[in-house]
Write a protein that holds these residues in place. Structure first.
Motif, PDB file in Angstrom:
ATOM      1  N   ARG B 134       5.712   4.778   1.036  1.00 43.28           N
ATOM      2  CA  ARG B 134       6.556   5.145  -0.262  1.00 43.28           C
ATOM      3  C   ARG B 134       5.965   4.159  -1.407  1.00 43.28           C
ATOM      4  O   ARG B 134       5.622   3.068  -1.292  1.00 43.28           O
ATOM      5  CB  ARG B 134       7.925   4.556  -0.041  1.00 43.28           C
ATOM      6  CG  ARG B 134       8.947   5.532   0.533  1.00 43.28           C
ATOM      7  CD  ARG B 134      10.473   5.247   0.347  1.00 43.28           C
ATOM      8  NE  ARG B 134      10.523   3.566   0.533  1.00 43.28           N
ATOM      9  CZ  ARG B 134      11.605   3.100  -0.167  1.00 43.28           C
ATOM     10  NH1 ARG B 134      12.401   3.673  -0.884  1.00 43.28           N
ATOM     11  NH2 ARG B 134      11.862   1.627  -0.052  1.00 43.28           N
ATOM     12  N   LEU B 135       5.686   5.241  -2.270  1.00 47.50           N
ATOM     13  CA  LEU B 135       4.918   4.438  -3.721  1.00 47.50           C
ATOM     14  C   LEU B 135       6.021   3.739  -4.521  1.00 47.50           C
ATOM     15  O   LEU B 135       6.980   4.610  -5.082  1.00 47.50           O
ATOM     16  CB  LEU B 135       4.173   5.487  -4.366  1.00 47.50           C
ATOM     17  CG  LEU B 135       2.870   5.816  -3.533  1.00 47.50           C
ATOM     18  CD1 LEU B 135       2.168   6.682  -4.595  1.00 47.50           C
ATOM     19  CD2 LEU B 135       1.920   4.397  -3.508  1.00 47.50           C
ATOM     20  N   THR B 136       6.176   2.590  -4.557  1.00 51.12           N
ATOM     21  CA  THR B 136       7.358   1.936  -5.319  1.00 51.12           C
ATOM     22  C   THR B 136       6.774   1.206  -6.307  1.00 51.12           C
ATOM     23  O   THR B 136       6.549   1.513  -7.522  1.00 51.12           O
ATOM     24  CB  THR B 136       8.479   1.206  -4.532  1.00 51.12           C
ATOM     25  OG1 THR B 136       7.364   0.205  -3.374  1.00 51.12           O
ATOM     26  CG2 THR B 136       9.075   1.935  -3.537  1.00 51.12           C
ATOM     27  N   TRP B 137       6.430  -0.154  -6.088  1.00 51.76           N
ATOM     28  CA  TRP B 137       6.039  -1.061  -7.030  1.00 51.76           C
ATOM     29  C   TRP B 137       4.946  -0.594  -7.846  1.00 51.76           C
ATOM     30  O   TRP B 137       4.637  -0.942  -8.852  1.00 51.76           O
ATOM     31  CB  TRP B 137       5.918  -2.673  -6.414  1.00 51.76           C
ATOM     32  CG  TRP B 137       5.267  -2.713  -5.344  1.00 51.76           C
ATOM     33  CD1 TRP B 137       5.727  -2.577  -3.734  1.00 51.76           C
ATOM     34  CD2 TRP B 137       3.877  -3.039  -5.330  1.00 51.76           C
ATOM     35  NE1 TRP B 137       4.456  -2.707  -3.216  1.00 51.76           N
ATOM     36  CE2 TRP B 137       3.133  -2.808  -3.979  1.00 51.76           C
ATOM     37  CE3 TRP B 137       2.889  -3.237  -6.320  1.00 51.76           C
ATOM     38  CZ2 TRP B 137       2.138  -3.045  -3.473  1.00 51.76           C
ATOM     39  CZ3 TRP B 137       1.520  -3.436  -5.982  1.00 51.76           C
ATOM     40  CH2 TRP B 137       1.288  -3.667  -4.494  1.00 51.76           C
ATOM     41  N   SER B 138       4.068  -0.081  -6.979  1.00 57.92           N
ATOM     42  CA  SER B 138       2.524   0.301  -7.735  1.00 57.92           C
ATOM     43  C   SER B 138       2.795   1.071  -8.826  1.00 57.92           C
ATOM     44  O   SER B 138       2.281   1.126 -10.035  1.00 57.92           O
ATOM     45  CB  SER B 138       1.783   0.711  -6.682  1.00 57.92           C
ATOM     46  OG  SER B 138       2.224   1.938  -6.292  1.00 57.92           O
ATOM     47  N   VAL B 139       3.593   2.115  -8.615  1.00 60.26           N
ATOM     48  CA  VAL B 139       3.742   3.032  -9.611  1.00 60.26           C
ATOM     49  C   VAL B 139       4.672   2.504 -10.812  1.00 60.26           C
ATOM     50  O   VAL B 139       4.606   2.628 -12.055  1.00 60.26           O
ATOM     51  CB  VAL B 139       4.464   4.329  -9.244  1.00 60.26           C
ATOM     52  CG1 VAL B 139       4.781   5.278 -10.233  1.00 60.26           C
ATOM     53  CG2 VAL B 139       3.303   5.149  -8.178  1.00 60.26           C
ATOM     54  N   ASP B 140       5.808   1.886 -10.601  1.00 56.01           N
ATOM     55  CA  ASP B 140       6.685   1.405 -11.450  1.00 56.01           C
ATOM     56  C   ASP B 140       6.318   0.291 -12.082  1.00 56.01           C
ATOM     57  O   ASP B 140       6.748   0.023 -13.286  1.00 56.01           O
ATOM     58  CB  ASP B 140       7.991   1.050 -10.834  1.00 56.01           C
ATOM     59  CG  ASP B 140       8.554   2.158 -10.159  1.00 56.01           C
ATOM     60  OD1 ASP B 140       9.535   1.826  -8.942  1.00 56.01           O
ATOM     61  OD2 ASP B 140       8.569   3.110 -10.619  1.00 56.01           O
TER      62      ASP B 140
END
Lengths: 426, 240
Positions: B134-140
């Motif tokens: 799941r792409l969370t912190w990298s994108v946000d």
């Protein structure tokens, strides 16, 4: 020869040089001789080996002491090289087994490059003269007798390696108060690392002498005044905004002290005079410049005044607070000290080696003699000159692409009736 | 005998322009065939030496990186432990290797250099984040933070060149950096709040921004208003 190796403390003027050696400031200057015939490398190699026996002071390595660098005698064979690079290239004498000089040859030219930590122009000339003498003897030139004595006595050897500054140091005279001023620096862009451009202008010695005399001055003072005039003219072409923020133009004039203070030393023995003009007050005419340089040099080249200079330099060296600093710390600090007290406080330099003479038997085989100043990052451009066989050679060494100052200088000479023959190394 | 028409000096016949003023010198046919050059064509070996030194360093670092990756793979193989730890480590080492490439100055263009470093950062973050599918912190967080950092850096650079084309005093760098830092902290605040709470909100960064702007303006004011001799003293004391 005894087993004990000779070692030499570095003289007062030379002490600073090993710590400031860098790619941009090689501290190496060159003396070169154009010979009549193509250079024979075998004879030249033999000549170098003989010359270092005559003057073992040059046959040394630099060693790091705990507080200061020093030189120690060596038996390492000096090897001549064919000239391949720019003149006065970086010579890291702090590397192990590196001799502080190099002897190069190219076609008909023999060049001798040496680090300023060992000696000055005069000392270098004495060694180079000996080298050329032996070279011509090896080449079979019959009339070369060893007119200069080659077997020196112990006292003479000591004299040659004496620190003349310390010898003439007078303890109880007051200092000179000479706080360094910030000088104007040329705003030229530096070349790539390692590139060094030389321009030599050859003029007739007699005509130059007569020209200087017509202005009531000597050749050296005339050239200094002319250089001031050229820099002044350059500065006046800058836009007004830049001119407002100018600093004084200061020229460094090294003066060989061996005339005033008898010494046979081969080491550095000179002091730098610093005549200066301030163009913010207004332009100077050439006559005013001559008058000023005359006054300045005549007033400062006197025993009384120079005693004070020597006293200040030696006293700095003798200061315990300075001596006790270990060498590695000194090395960190020296480049900045040199920049501040040294290069920052002058714009450029003019160094005249004077009239050089060889015995007539040698003069026939040496067509021309040159001296190149060491490359300098702070000054960007320096001038040296000497006279040989009726020709005076004015050399400018530049670490930039800009030739404005040299152009103005030689054009001025032309306007005064002296046509220079220009040669460059590129 | 050949002379330059502007300078009046005698020049060598082989040249086609004056060595002093570069004025062209007409070609005369009586060229001296016995001309012997006085200087060799100089080899300038210093830039080569520097390049060689840099290549040696990079070669060493590459070998070490490859060795480490192989060791990690061997460990995973022997102990049958392929896992996230392996992906983390290898991503990190590859990213390090690319960072060193940029930092050693192999890319001359400053813009490309900056963009390259930002891209590596973003790619590393995306890769590491993707390991839990799941792409969370990298994108946000990382992507906006990295891009804004790049933009702020460029802004400081532009400001420096725009405001002091002639004066190039380091105080400008310090002043504009303060300003940049202030603006950046504001943007960081907003980005973090957006990532955490989904709203556009800024709190602590206002204080930082005010302090930074004040410092920046103060420094500039001091620079312009200070008397010359004090400026000289400061320059001497703090010069690099």
């Amino acid at each position: 020869m005894g087993k004990k190796k000779n070692w030499y403390r570095i003289d007062n003027a030379g002490k600073i040089y090993p710590s400031i050696i860098s790619n941009r400031a090689s501290t190496v200057f060159r003396l070169s001789a154009d010979m009549k015939e193509r250079v024979n490398p075998i004879s030249l190699q033999k000549a170098v080996e003989k010359a270092v026996e005559v003057y073992p002071y040059f046959h040394t390595h630099l060693k790091s002491g705990f507080f200061w660098y020093y030189f120690v005698g060596t038996k390492q064979r000096p090897i001549i090289e064919k000239e391949r690079f720019y003149p006065c290239m970086f010579l890291d004498i702090r590397q192990k087994r590196k001799l502080p000089f190099r002897v190069l040859y190219f076609n008909r030219k023999i060049s001798f490059e040496i680090s300023h930590s060992v000696t000055d122009g005069m000392g270098g000339f004495i060694f180079f003269k000996c080298l050329l003498e032996h070279y011509l003897k090896e080449q079979g030139v019959e009339e070369i007798e060893t007119l200069e004595k080659n077997n020196f006595s112990k006292e003479e050897r000591n004299e040659q390696s004496e620190d003349a500054f310390v010898k003439y140091y007078k303890e109880d005279i007051p200092f000179i108060d000479a706080s360094p001023k910030k000088a104007y620096h040329f705003p030229f862009k530096l070349n790539d690392l390692g590139e060094y451009h030389i321009i030599t202008g050859e003029v007739d010695s007699n005509e130059l002498y007569k020209l200087a005399k017509s202005y009531g001055t000597s050749v050296t003072k005339f050239m200094v005044a002319l250089y001031f005039d050229a820099i002044q003219e350059y500065v006046m072409t800058l836009p007004i905004k830049k001119r407002k923020k100018l600093r004084p133009i200061v020229i460094n004039m090294p003066v060989n002290l061996r005339g005033l203070y008898p010494s046979k030393t081969l080491r550095n023995f000179f002091i730098s005079l610093t005549p200066h003009i301030d163009v913010r007050i207004g332009s100077y005419t050439f006559e005013e410049l001559i008058k000023y340089v005359n006054y300045y040099v005549d007033a400062h080249v006197s025993k009384r005044h120079i005693d004070q200079y020597i006293s200040r330099n030696v006293r700095n060296e003798k200061r315990w607070s300075l001596r006790i600093i270990p060498l590695f710390l000194k090395n960190l600090v020296m480049p900045y000290v040199y920049q501040f007290y040294g290069e920052n406080s002058y714009t450029s330099g003019v160094s005249n080696l004077g009239v050089l003479r060889f015995p007539p038997a040698m003069e026939e085989h040496i067509k021309r003699f040159d001296v190149y100043p060491p490359p300098s990052k702070g000054n960007k451009l320096k001038i040296t000159m000497l006279s040989y066989k009726g020709k005076t050679i004015i050399t400018s060494g530049s670490v930039t692409q800009n030739r404005h100052i040299e152009t103005i200088l030689f054009r001025k000479l032309r306007k005064m009736g002296l046509t220079a023959r220009i040669e460059t190394n590129d | 005998m050949v002379y330059c028409a502007k300078c009046g000096v005698e020049v060598e016949e082989r040249l086609d322009q004056c060595p002093l003023c570069s004025f062209p010198i007409p070609d005369i046919d009586d060229f001296d065939e016995t001309y012997e050059p006085k200087f060799p064509i100089p080899e300038n070996i210093l830039p080569e030496k520097l390049k060689e030194a840099r290549n040696t360093i990079y070669y060493g670092i590459t070998i070490v990186c490859i060795a480490v990756i192989l060791i990690l793979a061997a460990i995973a193989f022997t102990f049958n432990g392929y896992g996230i730890w392996l992906s983390y480590s290898i991503s990190g080492i590859v990213a390090l290797w690319v960072y060193v490439f940029f930092l050693l100055g192999y890319v001359k263009n400053m813009n490309f250099n900056l963009i390259g470093i930002t891209l590596v950062t973003i790619l590393l973050a995306l890769r590491v984040d993707s390991l839990n599918y799941r792409l969370t912190w990298s994108v946000d967080l990382v992507v906006p933070l990295a891009i804004t950092a790049l933009l702020i850096f460029k802004m400081i650079y532009r400001l420096y060149h725009f405001f002091s084309p002639r004066k190039k005093s380091p105080i400008f760098i310090v002043s504009f950096s303060c300003l940049g830092l202030g603006i950046y902290s504001l943007l960081v605040d907003i980005i973090i709040n957006r990532a955490l709470n989904g709203i556009l909100y800024a709190s602590w960064s206002f204080i930082v921004l005010i302090a930074a702007v004040a410092t920046s303006v103060l420094l500039l004011g001091l620079y312009y208003k200070l008397p010359d001799h004090i400026k000289e003293k400061l320059k001497r004391k703090f010069h690099l």
